[in-house]
Design a protein around this motif. Structure first.
Motif, PDB file in Angstrom:
ATOM      1  N   THR A   1      78.679  38.040  -4.480  1.00 47.78           N
ATOM      2  CA  THR A   1      77.528  38.868  -4.316  1.00 47.78           C
ATOM      3  C   THR A   1      78.014  40.400  -4.083  1.00 47.78           C
ATOM      4  N   HIS A   2      79.150  40.362  -3.098  1.00 42.92           N
ATOM      5  CA  HIS A   2      80.014  41.582  -2.677  1.00 42.92           C
ATOM      6  C   HIS A   2      80.643  42.217  -3.933  1.00 42.92           C
ATOM      7  N   THR A   3      81.312  41.303  -4.682  1.00 45.06           N
ATOM      8  CA  THR A   3      82.281  41.786  -5.818  1.00 45.06           C
ATOM      9  C   THR A   3      81.512  42.306  -6.823  1.00 45.06           C
ATOM     10  N   VAL A   4      80.012  41.805  -7.041  1.00 45.38           N
ATOM     11  CA  VAL A   4      79.096  42.516  -7.949  1.00 45.38           C
ATOM     12  C   VAL A   4      78.741  43.695  -7.609  1.00 45.38           C
ATOM     13  N   ASP A   5      78.370  43.955  -6.137  1.00 48.48           N
ATOM     14  CA  ASP A   5      77.994  45.185  -5.725  1.00 48.48           C
ATOM     15  C   ASP A   5      78.883  46.514  -6.011  1.00 48.48           C
ATOM     16  N   ASN A   6      80.345  45.919  -5.848  1.00 50.88           N
ATOM     17  CA  ASN A   6      81.350  47.079  -6.164  1.00 50.88           C
ATOM     18  C   ASN A   6      81.498  47.462  -7.554  1.00 50.88           C
ATOM     19  N   LEU A   7      80.936  46.612  -8.300  1.00 48.08           N
ATOM     20  CA  LEU A   7      80.985  46.888  -9.571  1.00 48.08           C
ATOM     21  C   LEU A   7      79.845  47.548 -10.289  1.00 48.08           C
ATOM     22  N   ARG A   8      78.855  47.799  -9.447  1.00 49.06           N
ATOM     23  CA  ARG A   8      77.631  48.398  -9.960  1.00 49.06           C
ATOM     24  C   ARG A   8      77.560  49.596 -10.924  1.00 49.06           C
ATOM     25  N   LEU A   9      78.464  50.455 -10.459  1.00 48.01           N
ATOM     26  CA  LEU A   9      78.638  51.675 -11.299  1.00 48.01           C
ATOM     27  C   LEU A   9      79.202  51.633 -12.594  1.00 48.01           C
TER      28      LEU A   9
ATOM     29  N   LEU B   1      72.506  36.136 -11.242  1.00 46.43           N
ATOM     30  CA  LEU B   1      73.181  35.203 -10.278  1.00 46.43           C
ATOM     31  C   LEU B   1      72.336  34.147 -10.155  1.00 46.43           C
ATOM     32  N   GLN B   2      73.006  33.003 -10.315  1.00 45.60           N
ATOM     33  CA  GLN B   2      72.380  31.488 -10.462  1.00 45.60           C
ATOM     34  C   GLN B   2      73.468  30.780  -9.116  1.00 45.60           C
ATOM     35  N   LEU B   3      73.353  31.267  -8.097  1.00 42.16           N
ATOM     36  CA  LEU B   3      74.264  30.563  -7.071  1.00 42.16           C
ATOM     37  C   LEU B   3      73.556  29.362  -6.485  1.00 42.16           C
ATOM     38  N   ASN B   4      73.807  28.044  -7.238  1.00 40.92           N
ATOM     39  CA  ASN B   4      73.007  26.821  -7.091  1.00 40.92           C
ATOM     40  C   ASN B   4      73.923  25.887  -6.028  1.00 40.92           C
ATOM     41  N   ALA B   5      75.264  26.325  -5.729  1.00 42.40           N
ATOM     42  CA  ALA B   5      75.864  25.295  -5.259  1.00 42.40           C
ATOM     43  C   ALA B   5      75.271  24.869  -3.937  1.00 42.40           C
ATOM     44  N   ILE B   6      75.457  23.463  -3.525  1.00 38.55           N
ATOM     45  CA  ILE B   6      74.895  23.062  -2.207  1.00 38.55           C
ATOM     46  C   ILE B   6      75.952  23.536  -1.115  1.00 38.55           C
ATOM     47  N   GLN B   7      76.986  23.458  -1.375  1.00 37.55           N
ATOM     48  CA  GLN B   7      78.218  23.765  -0.472  1.00 37.55           C
ATOM     49  C   GLN B   7      79.166  24.765  -0.925  1.00 37.55           C
ATOM     50  N   PRO B   8      78.808  26.095  -0.686  1.00 36.03           N
ATOM     51  CA  PRO B   8      79.813  27.249  -1.160  1.00 36.03           C
ATOM     52  C   PRO B   8      80.865  27.606  -0.458  1.00 36.03           C
ATOM     53  N   ILE B   9      81.122  26.774   0.441  1.00 39.39           N
ATOM     54  CA  ILE B   9      82.284  27.061   1.502  1.00 39.39           C
ATOM     55  C   ILE B   9      83.724  26.469   0.695  1.00 39.39           C
TER      56      ILE B   9
ATOM     57  N   ASN C   1      89.855  39.240  -5.815  1.00 43.79           N
ATOM     58  CA  ASN C   1      90.557  39.775  -7.058  1.00 43.79           C
ATOM     59  C   ASN C   1      90.355  38.904  -8.310  1.00 43.79           C
ATOM     60  N   LEU C   2      90.114  37.556  -8.266  1.00 39.41           N
ATOM     61  CA  LEU C   2      90.174  36.724  -9.379  1.00 39.41           C
ATOM     62  C   LEU C   2      88.525  36.890  -9.789  1.00 39.41           C
ATOM     63  N   ILE C   3      87.756  36.757  -9.220  1.00 41.73           N
ATOM     64  CA  ILE C   3      86.270  37.151  -9.670  1.00 41.73           C
ATOM     65  C   ILE C   3      86.254  38.546 -10.106  1.00 41.73           C
ATOM     66  N   PHE C   4      86.717  39.501  -9.447  1.00 35.56           N
ATOM     67  CA  PHE C   4      86.772  40.990  -9.768  1.00 35.56           C
ATOM     68  C   PHE C   4      87.318  41.173 -11.307  1.00 35.56           C
ATOM     69  N   ASN C   5      88.760  40.420 -11.482  1.00 34.85           N
ATOM     70  CA  ASN C   5      89.272  40.577 -12.656  1.00 34.85           C
ATOM     71  C   ASN C   5      88.345  40.038 -13.907  1.00 34.85           C
ATOM     72  N   LEU C   6      87.668  38.832 -13.690  1.00 34.81           N
ATOM     73  CA  LEU C   6      86.822  38.255 -14.766  1.00 34.81           C
ATOM     74  C   LEU C   6      85.661  38.857 -14.892  1.00 34.81           C
TER      75      LEU C   6
ATOM     76  N   ASP D   1      85.478  42.072 -14.432  1.00 28.99           N
ATOM     77  CA  ASP D   1      85.943  43.518 -15.155  1.00 28.99           C
ATOM     78  C   ASP D   1      86.499  43.367 -16.411  1.00 28.99           C
ATOM     79  N   ASN D   2      86.962  42.339 -16.730  1.00 32.88           N
ATOM     80  CA  ASN D   2      87.067  41.878 -18.225  1.00 32.88           C
ATOM     81  C   ASN D   2      85.874  41.845 -19.122  1.00 32.88           C
TER      82      ASN D   2
END
Length: 434
Positions: A293-301, A312-320, A330-335, A337-338
């Motif tokens: 969620t934070h990474t998506v907010d940074n790419l809003r512009l 966003l379909q964040l359905n994982a029961i255990q997201p930790i 950076n991994l999520i950001f790069n994907l 951004d691509n």
């Protein structure tokens, strides 16, 4: 290389032919020796006759009788009546062993009558079978052992027939080490040739990658440097110096461009660390949903610039997940951004998470320009950049997805890509939660 292979083949073929002729000559001498031994053991006195040993073409060996003028021979006891099968077999075996030949043979002593017929007087067990198949799988050697006639114009002759297997296998066995060595060294030459070509193509590919990287790096660094230069010149203007808002504006441009250059340099340094396998992770429990969620907010512009929307379909029961927060971010950001770079207007991105029995699954799907199968198989290669078709504003060094793959591997995860050209791509990652 082909010339050397051809020469080797011709050389082995010629050597086999010479060996075959040598074996045939030895066989002729062995049969002649056995025939002479039979004559020496005979109790019948005979007048010696001259024999011309000429090997005919094919499998049949034939000897011509040429008597001395004036010789006459009295018929007495035939050789076949004076010896038995075992004695003749032992004589032939001894003669062949002395010539270092195989002792596999069948023999018979036949009498050629004055009326042109042939009568077998003495024979080994399978002689008749070999006689029937002599044109197919046997070579015939024969020796006149004694004449039985009043005169030589109408001769009754006893002839020793010896059949041996007609096979090229024994010839090539005798050349075994020669053939093995030839094949071995030919394979070494072929392998060396293939490795040379492979290395040459690899060097060519590296040279092309290096040229592309230098061009991309020059472009990526030249643009912010030019912007910084213009901003500094603007700040030096007297009118701008009197306006604090403009100074603050141009200072912000300088700061952003400086961050951009630092980011590019950092990506190159990270690539170098990954290549040396010196990447260290600071593992700690992180909330993947919160990080996404934070990474998506940074790419809003950037998303707004492409009229993009993220579902966003964040359905994982255990997201930790036990991960390095900086690198995973950076991994999520790069994907993402691509996905933004390689997209058209009205971009749609779907980020989904799910929990399996042992893994956390993250998938990022877009409706961008997609990739061909060949491109999808190479996107994780270092410095590789996909062809963008009509999209000409894509920037970068071709290190983003290489970094993504390295981070996924460092977290002991798996990543796969599915893409259809013109329809979009989906990246799926699985991370163990044990």
């Amino acid at each position: 290389m082909l010339g050397i292979i051809y020469i080797q083949f011709s050389w082995i073929r010629n050597a086999a032919h010479i060996k075959k002729e040598e074996k045939e000559q030895k066989m002729i001498e062995a049969v002649f020796s056995a025939g002479n031994e039979l004559l020496n053991r005979s109790i019948t006195p005979v007048t010696r006759i001259q024999i011309d040993r000429n090997k005919q073409e094919g499998a049949l060996g034939k000897f011509m009788l040429e008597p001395f003028p004036g010789n006459t021979i009295k018929p007495l006891i035939p050789i076949s009546a004076q010896v038995d099968v075992k004695e003749v077999s032992n004589l032939l075996t001894h003669a062949m062993k002395q010539s270092k030949l195989d002792t596999v043979f069948e023999f018979g002593i036949a009498m050629n009558s004055e009326y042109g017929g042939t009568t077998t007087q003495l024979a080994s067990r399978n002689y008749a079978e070999r006689l029937r198949r002599r044109e197919m799988d046997s070579a015939l050697y024969q020796e006149i052992i004694v004449p039985l006639a009043e005169n030589l114009t109408t001769p009754n002759l006893e002839v020793l027939h010896v059949f041996v297997p007609q096979s090229s296998l024994t010839i090539f066995k005798s050349l075994g080490w020669m053939i093995f060595g030839s094949i071995l060294f030919t394979m070494i030459i072929v392998t060396a040739f293939a490795l040379t070509i492979r290395t040459m193509l690899g060097q060519k590919k590296l040279s092309e990658i290096k040229s592309d990287f230098i061009n991309n790096m020059t472009h990526e660094l030249k643009t912010p440097l030019a912007t910084i230069s213009l901003a500094i010149d603007a700040i030096g203007n007297e009118r701008v110096m009197e306006n604090k808002e403009k100074i603050r504006y141009f200072s912000g441009i300088i700061k952003e461009e400086n961050k951009r250059m630092n980011k590019q340099v950092e990506s190159i340094l990270q690539s170098a660390l990954m290549e040396k396998e010196e990447l260290t992770l600071n593992l700690q429990p992180i909330d993947v949903h919160q990080l996404i969620t934070h990474t998506v907010d940074n790419l809003r512009l950037q998303l707004d610039g492409k009229n993009g929307h993220v579902d966003l379909q964040l359905n994982a029961i255990q997201p930790i997940l036990n991960a390095d927060e900086v690198h995973f971010s950076n991994l999520i950001f790069n994907l993402l951004d691509n996905a933004i770079k390689y997209s058209k207007d009205n971009l749609e991105i779907r980020i989904a998470t799910a929990s399996t029995r042992k893994n956390l699954v993250i998938s990022i799907t877009d409706n961008g320009i997609g990739m061909s199968r060949d491109t999808a198989s190479r996107i994780f290669e270092k410095f590789y950049r996909a062809h963008t078709g009509n999209v000409h504003n894509v920037k970068g060094f071709g290190l983003g997805l290489t970094y993504v793959k390295a981070i996924v591997d460092a977290h002991k995860g798996k990543i796969r890509v599915e893409s259809v050209l013109g329809k979009g791509s989906r990246f799926t990652m699985e991370f163990p939660q044990e």
